[in-house]
Design a protein around this motif. Structure first.
Motif, PDB file in Angstrom:
ATOM      1  N   LEU A 243       0.921  -1.309  -0.144  1.00 38.28           N
ATOM      2  CA  LEU A 243       0.005   0.120  -0.010  1.00 38.28           C
ATOM      3  C   LEU A 243       0.892   1.306   0.029  1.00 38.28           C
ATOM      4  N   LYS A 244       0.164   2.356  -0.454  1.00 35.98           N
ATOM      5  CA  LYS A 244       0.909   3.606  -0.205  1.00 35.98           C
ATOM      6  C   LYS A 244       0.148   4.175   0.976  1.00 35.98           C
TER       7      LYS A 244
ATOM      8  N   ALA B  13      -3.543   4.084   5.858  1.00 35.85           N
ATOM      9  CA  ALA B  13      -2.138   3.192   6.080  1.00 35.85           C
ATOM     10  C   ALA B  13      -1.156   4.253   6.427  1.00 35.85           C
ATOM     11  N   ALA B  14      -0.211   3.743   7.296  1.00 37.84           N
ATOM     12  CA  ALA B  14       1.000   4.336   7.659  1.00 37.84           C
ATOM     13  C   ALA B  14       2.075   3.443   7.631  1.00 37.84           C
ATOM     14  N   PRO B  15       3.301   3.775   7.297  1.00 32.81           N
ATOM     15  CA  PRO B  15       4.331   3.046   7.101  1.00 32.81           C
ATOM     16  C   PRO B  15       4.672   2.418   8.451  1.00 32.81           C
ATOM     17  N   SER B  16       4.268   2.740   9.763  1.00 33.08           N
ATOM     18  CA  SER B  16       4.475   2.063  10.969  1.00 33.08           C
ATOM     19  C   SER B  16       3.504   0.758  10.958  1.00 33.08           C
ATOM     20  N   GLN B  17       2.577   0.625  10.088  1.00 28.61           N
ATOM     21  CA  GLN B  17       1.556  -0.466   9.863  1.00 28.61           C
ATOM     22  C   GLN B  17       2.250  -1.513   9.013  1.00 28.61           C
ATOM     23  N   THR B  18       3.398  -1.553   8.577  1.00 37.97           N
ATOM     24  CA  THR B  18       3.993  -2.555   7.943  1.00 37.97           C
ATOM     25  C   THR B  18       4.470  -3.560   8.905  1.00 37.97           C
ATOM     26  N   SER B  19       3.969  -4.731   8.543  1.00 39.63           N
ATOM     27  CA  SER B  19       3.860  -5.815   9.667  1.00 39.63           C
ATOM     28  C   SER B  19       3.348  -6.997   9.020  1.00 39.63           C
ATOM     29  N   VAL B  20       3.464  -8.018   9.649  1.00 39.34           N
ATOM     30  CA  VAL B  20       2.630  -9.622   9.198  1.00 39.34           C
ATOM     31  C   VAL B  20       1.529  -9.578  10.299  1.00 39.34           C
TER      32      VAL B  20
ATOM     33  N   THR C 116       2.851  -4.288   3.619  1.00 38.14           N
ATOM     34  CA  THR C 116       4.099  -3.210   3.403  1.00 38.14           C
ATOM     35  C   THR C 116       3.402  -1.671   2.802  1.00 38.14           C
ATOM     36  N   VAL C 117       3.640  -0.840   3.884  1.00 39.29           N
ATOM     37  CA  VAL C 117       3.012   0.420   3.539  1.00 39.29           C
ATOM     38  C   VAL C 117       4.406   1.265   3.368  1.00 39.29           C
ATOM     39  N   LEU C 118       4.184   1.796   1.807  1.00 34.63           N
ATOM     40  CA  LEU C 118       5.339   2.738   1.463  1.00 34.63           C
ATOM     41  C   LEU C 118       5.089   4.175   1.614  1.00 34.63           C
TER      42      LEU C 118
END
Lengths: 114, 113
Positions: A13-14, A81-88, A112-114
């Protein structure tokens, strides 16, 4: 018996985009939950539900919404979405009652949040 | 505090040998359950073994056994006759009468052929 089914398995996601992680179980489990897994931090509870129409927050709920309209489904929504939500992300369920305290997990969704 | 602590981020064991993974926890409850979950590279979380706190006898599942020390709040996992397929991340977890499972940060186990 499919158990707990999560979709999608991977998503990019962006920042600022929204999306929904789907979770469905066919075991008639009352309890369903969402976890996120980050390196060195184990699994942390985001939200959980003990039945249709009932949800509650876990340890890290900010930035996530959930709803439980049926026993089978428990979607997790990221509104912005925020980059801090990049996770499994893992969905897990269990039955309620004595002896029914084992969590059954889905296969996980890598976001993955870019 | 409702914590679960795994103090060994990484462990290794020779194939066919025995390894013990450590876990300690903190709770004020008297009724709770403890678990070890295995997460292989496939990412799937798999239940390895479960222990009810009210049972004094240590749980065993084939090559997997636990050493449950309730007074010390310790719950270690012993893997005997280690196999290559045992290589995985192992998570210790606790559940009490509430609605939350608490997980440790995991121990990555390498099995050396």
């Amino acid at each position: 018996n499919a158990g707990v089914t999560q979709t999608p398995k991977f998503q990019v996601l962006k920042t600022g985009q929204s999306m929904t992680l789907q979770c469905a179980q066919d075991m008639n489990h009352e309890y369903m939950s969402w976890y996120r897994q980050d390196p060195g931090m184990g699994l942390r509870l985001i939200h959980y539900s003990v039945g249709a129409g009932i949800t509650d927050q876990g340890e890290v709920p900010n930035g996530y919404n959930v709803s439980r309209s049926t026993t089978e489904d428990f979607p997790l929504r990221l509104l912005s979405a925020a980059p801090s939500q990049t996770s499994v992300y893992f969905c897990a369920s269990r039955g309620l009652g004595s002896g029914a305290n084992v969590l059954t997990f889905g296969a996980g969704s890598r976001l993955t949040v870019l | 505090a409702q914590t679960v602590t795994q103090s060994q981020p990484e462990m290794s064991v020779q194939e066919a040998e025995t390894v013990t993974l450590s876990c300690t926890y903190d709770t004020s409850e008297s009724d709770y359950y403890l678990f070890w979950y295995k997460q292989p590279p496939s990412r799937q979380m798999i239940l390895v073994i479960r222990q009810e706190a009210y049972k004094q006898q240590n749980a065993t599942e084939n090559r997997f056994s636990v050493n449950f020390q309730k007074a010390a709040k310790s719950f270690s996992l012993k893997i005997s006759d280690s196999q290559l397929g045992d290589a995985a991340m192992y998570f210790c977890a606790r559940w009490n009468t509430g609605n939350q499972f608490y997980f440790g940060t995991g121990t990555s186990l390498t099995v050396i052929p």
